[in-house]
Enzyme design. Structure first.
Site, PDB file in Angstrom:
ATOM      1  CG  HIS A   1     -34.414  32.822   5.239  1.00  9.37           C
ATOM      2  ND1 HIS A   1     -34.770  31.689   5.922  1.00  9.37           N
ATOM      3  CD2 HIS A   1     -35.285  32.923   4.200  1.00  9.37           C
ATOM      4  CE1 HIS A   1     -35.816  31.133   5.331  1.00  9.37           C
ATOM      5  NE2 HIS A   1     -36.140  31.860   4.284  1.00  9.37           N
TER       6      HIS A   1
ATOM      7  CG  ASP B   1     -35.718  30.714   0.738  1.00 13.48           C
ATOM      8  OD1 ASP B   1     -36.485  30.369   1.642  1.00 13.48           O
ATOM      9  OD2 ASP B   1     -35.620  31.889   0.331  1.00 13.48           O
TER      10      ASP B   1
ATOM     11  CG  ASP C   1     -39.459  33.211   4.294  1.00 11.20           C
ATOM     12  OD1 ASP C   1     -40.206  34.215   4.257  1.00 11.20           O
ATOM     13  OD2 ASP C   1     -38.946  32.727   3.271  1.00 11.20           O
TER      14      ASP C   1
ATOM     15  CG  HIS D   1     -40.303  28.349   3.859  1.00 12.57           C
ATOM     16  ND1 HIS D   1     -39.200  28.052   4.632  1.00 12.57           N
ATOM     17  CD2 HIS D   1     -39.974  29.476   3.193  1.00 12.57           C
ATOM     18  CE1 HIS D   1     -38.260  28.958   4.437  1.00 12.57           C
ATOM     19  NE2 HIS D   1     -38.711  29.830   3.559  1.00 12.57           N
TER      20      HIS D   1
END
EC number: 3.2.1.24
Length: 1012
Positions: free
Chosen positions: A73, A75, A197, A447
């Protein structure tokens, strides 16, 4: 972010090869010739989709199949900037380097043909791809073709779902999925949406995913109470019916909750960032642990299987920025798979395999079960009794506004590029390009970006990316306007009009104002420009003088407010009008500076009114007291003022503090900023204003224009003082006597409306532990309360958190400044550069009957999101586009769009190809008075004035599949069979839009010569 609570055919390839390697292009412009692109879409028929699932691994019948999903994951900004994450810079902040992750994963996949991996964030993958050799690109294409490297979601980023507008979501998903389609064809097309997430999930997001063609959706974060109930009821997986207007199964989406967020099961993390023990299978070693780990895994799998309905379960094997040393992960997973599967010979009923979300979904679909249906959403999200993630709905309000303004500007940029063609990209002002702003806006949907949950230096970098994108679009706009106007002037884009700064209008005795309207219908727009004192004459495109005012404003303690020139501009649909402004040599103020109005108990009530609205203010307090809709003869007492919640830093119940993510006030009752406001009155023929000063850091202007049916409340808050060591979360609250029975209504990402009930969740019995924060919901464009007869609606100019904490009351959080981190990973209090931020914004207030309210708030919200763009020029520029007469007014449409139709997208897609999206912006039954909820039919053949559509192809929402060729997995629900969808037909002369329907087209066009 990583803080998670424990708990291709040959023909298609030929087109790609003919085009050469994918390069960064402008405005979604493809490297493929249009014929090749259409061929790719046609090849993406249902057989291609089945072929994708056919690459899935073999499973075992009648035993528990554990699908291990290796993933990372990544970001797109959080603790580090996008570039710092990609290159692995500043590892003292966080050890993360995406380029090394992708290098390592590809190498590990090549080492063993059974291994699989998924990747999500195309903002990173596309950058890595451009740095690879042709040989490496072919290796990756082979892995994708074999289904061993699978893309999930496929957006430029994994967008937030609370603070995002649906138009920006669609744009960023289109950008990422376009890259995959151009690069890998149908082989790279994601079949599963993957939001592991984001901190809560909106219904509109699921609806959009369904319309994009996804077969399913998996997410990681779920309210702790909701998860407990779902595990008990075996409803961790179900069908989400994500629209109350679109006919099923159009917005139906199979949705699954992942068991461990997006992390591996406890003790089974084998990344360099983890400390769990590797698998040691040599019994001679004193560190031998294979049997213990196998037994542990079998227990974990069996326990997890009890909460899911099929003999298939999924385990996410990865987390934030993992797999930089992919061999470490895969070597241990190889051992685990081999050792666990060997137990089947001893009677074990567990089979483990490398898999992907799509392959897991395929097995669920083949199970042919009947699934329950969800109709609401997953807000608000809490990971503990006092831990509601509702603060980020309002965090970093300045960045949220900048993002919304940038969406507005990007659509203007896209439209003019489409209307003018190549002349917008290369012209007298240089090379203009919409791609930088398109990509920057896509990054902002991440996000931890628009959500306001990154560190300060990362938030600054997000703003930097937007600013760079604006520059490139300004060149494009200048070229396009020169082409359309027939003038080459030095154009000025006054970016600081929100704080009344524009050097050209403040210094020039003469100038021109070009106002572009991005809506598909005519708009009357009040232009406000800072000027020097004096008298000005304003003339319309036909040379006629129009009414204007120069308003002199009171000076606050902190800054002087320059005089402002006001005039109403009449703007054609999808076009511009040019107004000329000249200062009259003599000085005569058109409005004297307002004087303070003393507070006296005997003073008459103060009112501002036009032909539609009257607003009355309490003479004793200076506060708004009453609103009257004079057309409907509706009178509603409304008291509006500002309060602040004292932010918790932890208490005896919980050490949870308010922070960038979490909202937790110390007490339920907020404190007033002031119990009264000093007020000043401004009244001219073009505007009436009541200036309210509540404190040194909080003020507001209540404004009413002629002909408008709404009040404008322009608030200014900040820097919020914290010298008393109290963090503060500031709200604007409206109190009325409406009997609302605990109900209020908020929009979902700017589209459909959801009913909210205080202290209630539709799918489980709520144990409310935070009466304020637990009742906050995201508000993207509007919130309203109603008693069934009257409706009070407040529209926002950015995403905010909002609620109704008592009947008849409505509140919106406008700003926050906090002294403590909330322990969700940022490790930085929300202080906005230490000194705090001064923020200005607007709320638009409508009072109407409940029956007629939608017509007002739908059209007003459309105009607020896509506001006219003001550009200034000194005038007297050289002629441009010789042979065509100068033009002072222009419309890109031959006829206006009906009020229920919104032009969502008009953008360049390729040489002689445009992307067009049309949207019905009313819900079923929402408006009956003007029949705006009825289906509407358009003729696109001659709709646009600057080009002719020669071919029209309808696609899915993100334009990566032809609509006629697209298919999705079918699911059986406990609500009964869904209606049979009518056969698809496309007639450009009869494009019908049903309520809340978005239709997407790729149009081959020929541009016309721009003439008068």
């Amino acid at each position: 972010m990583g803080a998670y609570a424990p708990a291709a055919g040959v023909s298609a390839r030929g087109c790609l090869d003919a085009a050469g390697p994918w390069t960064i292009s402008r405005a979604l412009r493809p490297p493929l010739p249009p014929l090749c692109f259409f061929l790719l879409l046609l090849l993406a028929a249902p057989c291609a989709r089945a072929g994708g699932y056919e690459t899935c691994p073999t499973v075992q019948p009648n035993i528990l199949n554990v699908h291990l999903v290796p993933h990372t994951h990544d970001d797109v900004g959080w603790l580090k900037t996008v570039d710092q994450y990609f290159y692995g810079i500043k590892n003292d902040i966080q050890h993360a380097g995406v380029q090394y992750i992708l290098d390592s994963v590809i190498s590990a996949l090549l080492a063993d043909p059974t291994r699989r991996f998924i990747y999500v964030e195309i903002a990173f993958f596309s950058r890595w791809w451009h740095q690879q050799t042709n040989a490496m690109r072919e290796v990756v294409r082979d892995l994708v073709r074999q289904g061993r490297l699978e893309f999930a979601n496929g957006g430029w980023v994994m967008n937030d779902e609370a603070a995002t507008h649906y138009g920006a979501i669609v744009d960023q998903m289109t950008l990422g999925l376009r890259f995959l389609e151009d690069t890998f064809g149908s082989d790279g097309r994601p079949r599963v949406a993957w939001h592991i997430d984001p901190f809560g999930h909106s219904r509109e997001q699921a609806s959009l995913f369904a319309q994009m063609g996804f077969d399913g959706f998996f997410f990681g974060r779920l309210d702790y109470q909701d998860k407990r109930v779902r595990m008990q009821k075996l409803e961790m997986e179900q069908v989400w019916r994500a629209s109350a207007s679109l006919k099923p199964p159009t917005a139906d989406l199979f949705t699954g909750v992942l068991p461990n967020g997006y992390n591996p099961p406890m003790n089974l993390c084998w990344d360099v960032l983890c400390v769990d023990q590797p698998v040691v299978e040599d019994p001679r070693s004193p560190e031998y642990n294979a049997k213990e780990l196998v037994d542990y895994f079998l227990n974990v799998a069996t326990a997890q299987g009890r909460h899911y309905r099929t003999n298939h379960i999924v385990m996410t094997m990865g987390s934030d920025f993992q797999y930089e040393n992919a061999n470490m992960w895969f070597k241990n997973l190889d051992k685990l798979i081999r050792l666990v599967n060997a137990q089947q010979a001893k009677g074990s009923s567990v089979h483990v395999l490398y898999s992907t979300p799509a392959c897991y979904l395929w097995e669920l679909n083949k199970a042919n079960l009947t699934w329950s249906v969800k109709h609401d959403d997953f807000f608000p999200y809490a990971d503990g009794p006092h831990q509601f993630w509702t603060g980020y709905f309002s965090s970093r309000p300045a960045l949220k506004r900048y993002e919304r303004l940038s969406y507005n500007f990007l659509q203007v940029c896209n439209q003019l590029e489409a209307l003018v063609g190549l002349a917008a990209n290369v012209g007298p002002y240089g090379s203009g390009d919409s791609a930088p702003l398109n990509k920057a806006m896509a990054v902002l949907q991440h996000h931890d970006a628009v959500s306001g949950t990154s560190r300060q230096h990362v938030a600054d970098d997000y703003a930097r990316q937007l600013a760079a994108g604006w520059v490139s679009c300004e060149v494009l706009l200048s070229n396009a306007l020169a082409r359309l106007r027939g003038f080459k002037d030095h154009l000025t884009f006054c970016r600081q009009l929100n704080i009344s700064i524009c050097p050209l209008s403040q210094t020039a005795a003469r100038f021109q104002v070009i106002v572009y309207n991005p809506l598909g219908r005519k708009v009357n727009w009040m232009v406000r420009l800072p000027v020097s004192e004096g008298v000005f004459v304003v003339k319309d495109p036909n040379g006629r003088t129009v009414p204007s005012d120069v308003v002199i404003y009171p000076s606050s303690d902190s800054q002087a407010h320059p005089p402002e020139l006001l005039f109403s501009a009449s703007l054609p649909a999808l076009g511009f009008s040019t107004y000329s402004v000249a200062q009259v040599p003599r000085w005569k103020p058109q409005a004297r500076a307002p004087q303070p109005i003393p507070r006296r108990s005997w003073s008459p009530a103060l009112t501002i009114e036009n032909e539609h609205i009257r607003a009355t203010f309490d003479p004793d307090t200076g506060l708004l007291m009453e609103i009257m809709n004079m057309n409907q003869r509706l009178l509603l007492p409304v008291r509006q003022t500002f309060f602040w919640y004292n932010a918790s830093i932890g208490d005896n119940e919980s050490d949870q503090a308010s922070g960038a993510y979490i909202f937790r006030p110390n007490q339920q009752k907020p404190l007033p900023v002031s119990r009264w406001a000093q007020i000043r009155l401004v009244k001219t023929p073009l505007v009436q204003e009541v200036h309210q000063n509540f404190s040194a850091w909080c003020s507001q202007v209540v404004r009413l224009y002629p002909g408008r049916r709404h009040l404008e409340l322009e608030w200014s808050v900040g820097p919020i003082p914290v010298g008393d060591t109290w963090g503060k979360e500031v709200i604007s609250r409206f109190d009325t006597p409406l009997e609302t029975k605990g109900r209020f209504y908020t929009d979902s990402n700017g589209r459909e409306i959801l009913e909210r009930r205080r202290d209630y969740r539709p799918t489980w019995k709520l144990n409310q532990t935070e009466p304020v924060a637990g009742n906050y919901y995201p508000v993207n464009t509007r919130i309203y309360i109603t008693d069934g007869k009257m409706q009070l609606t407040v529209l926002t100019d950015r995403s905010q958190g909002g609620s109704s904490l008592r009947d008849g009351s409505l509140e919106l959080m406008v700003h926050r400044r906090l002294l403590k981190d909330d322990e969700r990973g940022v490790s930085e209090p929300l202080m906005e550069n230490g000194s705090g931020a001064w923020v200005r914004g607007r709320h638009l207030v409508l009072l109407d009957t409940a029956q007629a309210a939608a017509a007002g708030h739908r059209l007003l919200a459309e105009q607020e999101v896509l506001a006219p763009q003001v550009v200034l020029a000194p005038g007297g520029g050289a002629a441009y586009n010789l042979g065509a007469p100068p033009r002072t007014q222009f419309s890109g449409l031959r006829r206006e769009l009906p009020p229920s139709v919104h032009l969502l997208t008009l953008a360049s897609w390729g040489p002689e190809m445009l992307l067009l999206r049309l949207e019905h912006q009313f819900a079923v039954g929402e408006d009956s008075g003007r029949n705006l909820s009825a289906p509407v039919t358009l003729n696109l053949r001659d709709l646009f004035s600057t080009f002719t559509i020669t071919r029209l192809q309808e696609t899915t929402l993100v334009a990566n599949q032809l609509r006629e060729a697209a298919s999705r997995l079918k699911w059986t629900t406990n609500t009964g069979p869904t209606p049979h969808q009518t056969p698809y037909q496309l007639d450009p002369a009869n494009i019908t839009l049903e309520p809340m329907e978005i239709r997407t087209f790729l149009a081959s066009v020929q541009w016309k010569e721009v003439d008068g």
